[in-house]
Design an enzyme around this catalytic site. Structure first.
Site, PDB file in Angstrom:
ATOM      1  N   SER A  69       4.991   6.838   2.418  1.00  0.00           N
ATOM      2  CA  SER A  69       5.423   5.495   2.831  1.00  0.00           C
ATOM      3  C   SER A  69       4.898   4.448   1.857  1.00  0.00           C
ATOM      4  O   SER A  69       3.821   4.619   1.282  1.00  0.00           O
ATOM      5  CB  SER A  69       4.858   5.148   4.224  1.00  0.00           C
ATOM      6  OG  SER A  69       5.165   6.130   5.175  1.00  0.00           O
ATOM      7  N   ASN A 115       0.857  -1.187   0.000  1.00  0.00           N
ATOM      8  CA  ASN A 115       0.000   0.000   0.000  1.00  0.00           C
ATOM      9  C   ASN A 115       0.891   1.235   0.000  1.00  0.00           C
ATOM     10  O   ASN A 115       1.901   1.276   0.715  1.00  0.00           O
ATOM     11  CB  ASN A 115      -0.875   0.006   1.261  1.00  0.00           C
ATOM     12  CG  ASN A 115      -1.826   1.188   1.300  1.00  0.00           C
ATOM     13  OD1 ASN A 115      -2.346   1.612   0.271  1.00  0.00           O
ATOM     14  ND2 ASN A 115      -2.041   1.740   2.480  1.00  0.00           N
ATOM     15  N   HIS A 138       1.063   5.258   0.904  1.00  0.00           N
ATOM     16  CA  HIS A 138       0.333   6.116   1.846  1.00  0.00           C
ATOM     17  C   HIS A 138       0.994   7.490   1.903  1.00  0.00           C
ATOM     18  O   HIS A 138       2.220   7.580   2.027  1.00  0.00           O
ATOM     19  CB  HIS A 138       0.304   5.473   3.231  1.00  0.00           C
ATOM     20  CG  HIS A 138      -0.539   6.236   4.193  1.00  0.00           C
ATOM     21  ND1 HIS A 138      -1.911   6.229   4.130  1.00  0.00           N
ATOM     22  CD2 HIS A 138      -0.221   7.069   5.207  1.00  0.00           C
ATOM     23  CE1 HIS A 138      -2.397   7.019   5.071  1.00  0.00           C
ATOM     24  NE2 HIS A 138      -1.394   7.543   5.741  1.00  0.00           N
ATOM     25  N   ASP A 152      -3.173   0.622   7.865  1.00  0.00           N
ATOM     26  CA  ASP A 152      -1.836   1.193   7.631  1.00  0.00           C
ATOM     27  C   ASP A 152      -0.846   0.839   8.743  1.00  0.00           C
ATOM     28  O   ASP A 152       0.005   1.652   9.112  1.00  0.00           O
ATOM     29  CB  ASP A 152      -1.927   2.723   7.449  1.00  0.00           C
ATOM     30  CG  ASP A 152      -2.762   3.095   6.232  1.00  0.00           C
ATOM     31  OD1 ASP A 152      -2.704   2.357   5.231  1.00  0.00           O
ATOM     32  OD2 ASP A 152      -3.470   4.107   6.287  1.00  0.00           O
TER      33      ASP A 152
HETATM   34  C1  GAR Z   1      -2.136   8.655  -3.089  1.00  0.00           C
HETATM   35  O1  GAR Z   1      -1.516   9.743  -2.441  1.00  0.00           O
HETATM   36  C2  GAR Z   1      -2.208   7.472  -2.153  1.00  0.00           C
HETATM   37  O2  GAR Z   1      -1.110   7.339  -1.320  1.00  0.00           O
HETATM   38  C3  GAR Z   1      -3.419   7.813  -1.346  1.00  0.00           C
HETATM   39  O3  GAR Z   1      -4.335   8.267  -2.304  1.00  0.00           O
HETATM   40  C4  GAR Z   1      -3.619   8.934  -3.330  1.00  0.00           C
HETATM   41  C5  GAR Z   1      -4.090   8.389  -4.654  1.00  0.00           C
HETATM   42  O4  GAR Z   1      -3.623   9.165  -5.706  1.00  0.00           O
HETATM   43  N1  GAR Z   1      -3.871   6.686  -0.605  1.00  0.00           N
HETATM   44  C6  GAR Z   1      -4.350   6.769   0.631  1.00  0.00           C
HETATM   45  O5  GAR Z   1      -4.504   7.820   1.223  1.00  0.00           O
HETATM   46  C7  GAR Z   1      -4.706   5.448   1.262  1.00  0.00           C
HETATM   47  N2  GAR Z   1      -4.912   5.597   2.662  1.00  0.00           N
HETATM   48  P1  GAR Z   1      -3.711   8.673  -7.211  1.00  0.00           P
HETATM   49  O6  GAR Z   1      -5.091   8.041  -7.419  1.00  0.00           O
HETATM   50  O7  GAR Z   1      -3.551   9.917  -8.014  1.00  0.00           O
HETATM   51  O8  GAR Z   1      -2.594   7.694  -7.432  1.00  0.00           O
END
Ligand code: GAR
Length: 202
Positions: free
Chosen positions: A135, A106, A108, A144
């Site tokens: 991370s 994952n 984060h 997480d």
């Molecule tokens: C990313 O920053 C990812 O780390 C986060 O959502 C965003 C997705 O961006 N995920 C979380 O917060 C999970 N808890 P993207 O769709 O443009 O890749």
């Protein structure tokens, strides 16, 4: 060649970065399919590049376990060596974690264990910290809480909004993800053994 399935819920900008990295002939991994829980924008981008997609909406199932079983079946149909949750905004049920971890990562947008959960960027801003981070972790049954594979600090600047801070974090996340997948593929990064299950209560 490491086979990777990526699960998304939104724009999929991390996915795009991974697809672009995998276009390089010496990159040792390929995204073989992209899955989502909604009709995510990133699915269309993958499709344009000839990468198959699938959607498994939670609402189409009687409960989370049934949803998880179908999600797992769809992922497994692509025989991945590695599955990456990249902006997949739902907790994956134990049936998925148990079957795929530790080859289940994952990304984060915070320096875990700081600011876990769905609002890692907003929570860091609200806490008034001067630095947060990005991370890449192995998914376990918590939110997480799995082992951190790689992480990097990102400064919080005066006047930052959730959006400006997230846009500063995302390029770091992309770089970390591309690097981790490369290192798993070339064998220079070993995934941790799963923690032994808790002893049954007497
Ligand atoms: C990313 O920053 C990812 O780390 C986060 O959502 C965003 C997705 O961006 N995920 C979380 O917060 C999970 N808890 P993207 O769709 O443009 O890749």
């Amino acid at each position: 060649m490491l086979r990777v399935v990526v699960l998304i819920s939104g724009a999929g900008t991390n996915l795009r970065a991974l697809l672009e990295a995998a276009d390089e002939p010496d990159y040792p991994a390929r995204v073989v399919a992209v899955g989502a829980d909604v009709e995510a924008d990133g699915l269309a981008f993958a499709e344009e590049r000839g990468i198959p997609g699938f959607v498994v909406p939670l609402g189409a199932f009687p409960d989370r376990d049934a949803w998880g079983a179908e999600l797992l079946a769809q992922v497994r149909a692509w025989s991945p060596d590695l599955t990456v949750l990249s902006g997949f905004m739902r907790l994956v049920p134990p049936v998925v974690v148990d079957a795929l971890a530790p080859a289940l990562l994952n990304t984060h947008p915070a320096y875990l264990p700081e600011f876990p959960g769905a609002h890692g960027v907003r929570d860091a801003l609200a806490a008034g910290v001067t630095q947060t981070g990005a991370s890449v972790i192995v998914v376990d049954s918590g939110v997480d809480t799995g082992p951190v594979l790689v992480q990097e600090r990102v400064p919080v600047l005066p006047g930052d909004t959730e959006s400006t801070l997230h846009e500063r974090i995302k390029p770091v996340e992309r770089r970390l993800l591309i690097d981790v997948v490369r290192r798993i593929a070339d064998g220079s990064l070993q995934l941790p053994e799963p923690r032994p299950a808790a002893a049954p209560e007497r």
